[in-house]
Motif scaffolding. Structure first.
Motif, PDB file in Angstrom:
ATOM      1  N   ARG A   5     -42.608 -38.713 -41.446  1.00 33.45           N
ATOM      2  CA  ARG A   5     -43.661 -37.844 -41.978  1.00 33.45           C
ATOM      3  C   ARG A   5     -43.868 -36.616 -41.088  1.00 33.45           C
ATOM      4  O   ARG A   5     -43.737 -36.685 -39.870  1.00 33.45           O
ATOM      5  N   HIS A   6     -44.208 -35.506 -41.715  1.00 36.83           N
ATOM      6  CA  HIS A   6     -44.472 -34.257 -40.994  1.00 36.83           C
ATOM      7  C   HIS A   6     -45.793 -34.366 -40.252  1.00 36.83           C
ATOM      8  O   HIS A   6     -46.793 -34.848 -40.791  1.00 36.83           O
ATOM      9  N   VAL A   7     -45.812 -33.926 -38.997  1.00 36.64           N
ATOM     10  CA  VAL A   7     -47.042 -33.943 -38.195  1.00 36.64           C
ATOM     11  C   VAL A   7     -47.758 -32.618 -38.379  1.00 36.64           C
ATOM     12  O   VAL A   7     -47.192 -31.551 -38.105  1.00 36.64           O
ATOM     13  N   PHE A   8     -48.996 -32.683 -38.859  1.00 41.97           N
ATOM     14  CA  PHE A   8     -49.814 -31.489 -39.074  1.00 41.97           C
ATOM     15  C   PHE A   8     -50.943 -31.510 -38.048  1.00 41.97           C
ATOM     16  O   PHE A   8     -51.755 -32.448 -38.024  1.00 41.97           O
ATOM     17  N   ARG A   9     -51.004 -30.494 -37.196  1.00 44.99           N
ATOM     18  CA  ARG A   9     -51.946 -30.494 -36.075  1.00 44.99           C
ATOM     19  C   ARG A   9     -53.153 -29.594 -36.362  1.00 44.99           C
ATOM     20  O   ARG A   9     -52.996 -28.412 -36.642  1.00 44.99           O
ATOM     21  N   ILE A  10     -54.330 -30.188 -36.263  1.00 48.20           N
ATOM     22  CA  ILE A  10     -55.594 -29.481 -36.501  1.00 48.20           C
ATOM     23  C   ILE A  10     -56.359 -29.378 -35.188  1.00 48.20           C
ATOM     24  O   ILE A  10     -56.516 -30.360 -34.469  1.00 48.20           O
ATOM     25  N   ASP A  58     -48.559 -26.490 -30.588  1.00 46.96           N
ATOM     26  CA  ASP A  58     -48.252 -25.879 -31.887  1.00 46.96           C
ATOM     27  C   ASP A  58     -49.315 -26.325 -32.884  1.00 46.96           C
ATOM     28  O   ASP A  58     -49.265 -27.429 -33.428  1.00 46.96           O
ATOM     29  N   ILE A  59     -50.306 -25.474 -33.106  1.00 43.19           N
ATOM     30  CA  ILE A  59     -51.435 -25.795 -33.986  1.00 43.19           C
ATOM     31  C   ILE A  59     -51.202 -25.187 -35.361  1.00 43.19           C
ATOM     32  O   ILE A  59     -50.752 -24.048 -35.492  1.00 43.19           O
ATOM     33  N   HIS A  60     -51.550 -25.954 -36.415  1.00 39.79           N
ATOM     34  CA  HIS A  60     -51.326 -25.488 -37.784  1.00 39.79           C
ATOM     35  C   HIS A  60     -52.610 -25.028 -38.485  1.00 39.79           C
ATOM     36  O   HIS A  60     -52.540 -24.249 -39.434  1.00 39.79           O
ATOM     37  N   LEU A  61     -53.768 -25.534 -38.031  1.00 40.93           N
ATOM     38  CA  LEU A  61     -55.041 -25.178 -38.670  1.00 40.93           C
ATOM     39  C   LEU A  61     -56.157 -25.279 -37.637  1.00 40.93           C
ATOM     40  O   LEU A  61     -56.173 -26.199 -36.823  1.00 40.93           O
TER      41      LEU A  61
END
Length: 477
Positions: A5-10, A58-61
């Motif tokens: 699964r893709h890791v999405f960093r908030i 590496d932050i996405h949101l």
């Protein structure tokens, strides 16, 4: 088994521990059943700490409170913009202030929500922000890569819809059959036609373009088939038609749906027997050409209305390529915009080198009724008007009609004397009603009156959005 699964960093920036806990639990519960991604959190109590995290991870949101000790939320937002990080930012405030919301959006915030947090609203906003983050991050990563496959230098896009179209172009290019390209105005049908020819075995042979909207009905027959001297007034010499000039190569019939009925039967004969006869001529000539036709019209409907020959439609409709409009390939908007920015900056000799992330957000949010052609024009004018080295939302504001309309509809109301005469609760209710009315009107304007799109963009269920419309919007009848 390995987790793919893709890791999405908030990154959550919140100085109140209790509020931070509520937000974290709400987000975790929402994405607990998401099999496509894993949500990873970083938490900072102050903007200063958040900026250090952004340098290291590496932050996405980013979700950030507006009021914090030290650097406030708006200043933090400005610093993010200065760093040119392509990260959507959702602002959170305990104060239901329209002034703050407007200021946050003007400085590049992707969205704005107020406390107490409604879990459904939060979920809708985060899902939209995730989609935007994926688009922005993909654009950021691809800036150092080739934008299009070899042989398709004029065709730019990374979306699955566009890449699928390019694969079809490659396939039909190798087969010498008639191709019909359909799509809205400005989607680049002419570029696809040229790409088919350039990738075909006949790439060294002639390529002739016939714009069926350009010539008056009395002239287009002569342009296509040629004429002999004296066949009509002004025919002072024999002239070879475009079809004969393209012998051995390709003829591109642009906007073939506008071809006059009187010429459709003659074109059909060329397709069926490969012969042309010049206007005023007495004998036919053999021609060997491949036809590629394009239209922004529904030819099947035109056939039913008796405006287009059924047999010609079937002859043209051997292989059909459907070009998706730009609003259905939003992943490509940042890449295309930057491509045009670099091109026009070089053309005009300007030092403009980048788009601010919030400007990219505005471009992606716009529906582009004129498609790539409209995007090209907007970027040309934005580069021309830009005074710095980065195109900002302010540079785009006057160039994107629906966003301009939305902004004008959502100007913040002032606390005038009439409100000060009222008790607090009544004055607050009046301001909220005015805000709701303007907000809904602005969202509808931004989406051309499309209720479904406006509701989705607002994070409000469509049924509820319609109820708000009925309550607050007055119909002018």
């Amino acid at each position: 088994m390995r987790d793919t699964r893709h890791v999405f960093r908030i990154l959550l920036v919140e100085d109140e521990a209790a509020d931070a806990e509520i937000l974290l639990r709400s987000i975790e519960n929402e994405f607990a059943s998401d099999d496509s991604r894993t949500i990873d959190f970083s938490v900072a109590s102050r903007a200063e700490g958040a900026l250090k995290i952004l340098e290291q991870e590496d932050i996405h949101l980013v979700l950030t409170d507006v009021r914090m000790p030290g650097i406030g939320g708006i200043e933090f937002l400005k610093r993010l913009q200065a760093l040119n990080l392509s990260i959507p930012v959702i602002m959170i405030s305990g104060i239901n202030s329209l002034d703050t919301a407007v200021e946050a959006i003007r400085h590049g915030a992707f969205d704005y929500i107020t406390k107490p947090i409604n879990s459904q609203v939060l979920s809708a906003r985060i899902h939209r922000a995730i989609r935007m983050s994926e688009i922005l991050h993909q654009n950021w990563a691809l800036r150092r890569m080739a934008l299009s496959p070899e042989g398709f230098e004029s065709l730019i896009g990374v979306s699955e819809a566009f890449q699928s179209l390019l694969r079809m172009v490659q396939e039909v290019a190798e087969i010498r059959s008639t191709v019909l390209i359909v799509g809205e105005t400005g989607t680049g049908k002419d570029l696809l036609a040229r790409a088919i020819h350039d990738r075909s075995p006949d790439r060294e042979k002639p390529y002739q373009v016939v714009d069926c909207t350009r010539f008056p009905e009395g002239m287009i027959e002569s342009e296509l088939f040629g004429h002999v001297k004296g066949s009509f007034t002004g025919a002072v010499a024999d002239k070879m038609g475009l079809l004969e000039l393209a012998h051995g190569g390709t003829v591109f019939l642009d906007e073939v749906g506008d071809l006059p009925m009187s010429l459709q039967s003659k074109l059909l004969r060329v397709l069926e027997v490969g012969e042309v006869r010049a206007v005023g001529g007495t004998r036919s000539k053999k021609v060997d050409v491949r036809f590629i036709a394009a239209t922004n019209q529904n030819l099947e409907e035109r056939v039913l209305r008796g405006e287009f020959r059924k047999d010609l439609f079937y002859r043209l409709n051997v292989m059909t390529l459907k070009v998706p409009p730009l609003r259905e390939r939003k992943e490509d908007i940042p890449i295309l915009a930057r491509h045009f920015l670099v091109r026009f900056a070089r053309e005009f000799g300007k030092s403009v080198r980048e788009l601010q992330p919030s400007a990219v957000t505005d471009l992606v949010a716009y529906d582009w009724p004129g498609n790539i052609r409209e995007l090209r024009n907007v970027m040309e004018r934005a580069v021309m008007l830009c005074r710095g080295d980065r195109v900002s939302p302010q540079d785009l504001a006057a160039l994107l009609p629906s966003l301009t309309q939305a902004a004008s509809k959502t100007d913040s109301p002032t606390v005038g004397p009439e409100l000060l005469r009222l008790p607090y609760s009544e004055a607050k209710q009046k301001v909220l009603e005015e805000f709701t009315s303007r907000y809904v009107e602005g969202k509808l304007a931004a989406h051309g009156g499309n209720v479904t799109h406006a509701a989705l963009d607002s994070g409000i269920p469509r049924q509820h959005f319609q109820q708000i419309m009925k309550r607050y919007l007055k119909e002018d009848k």
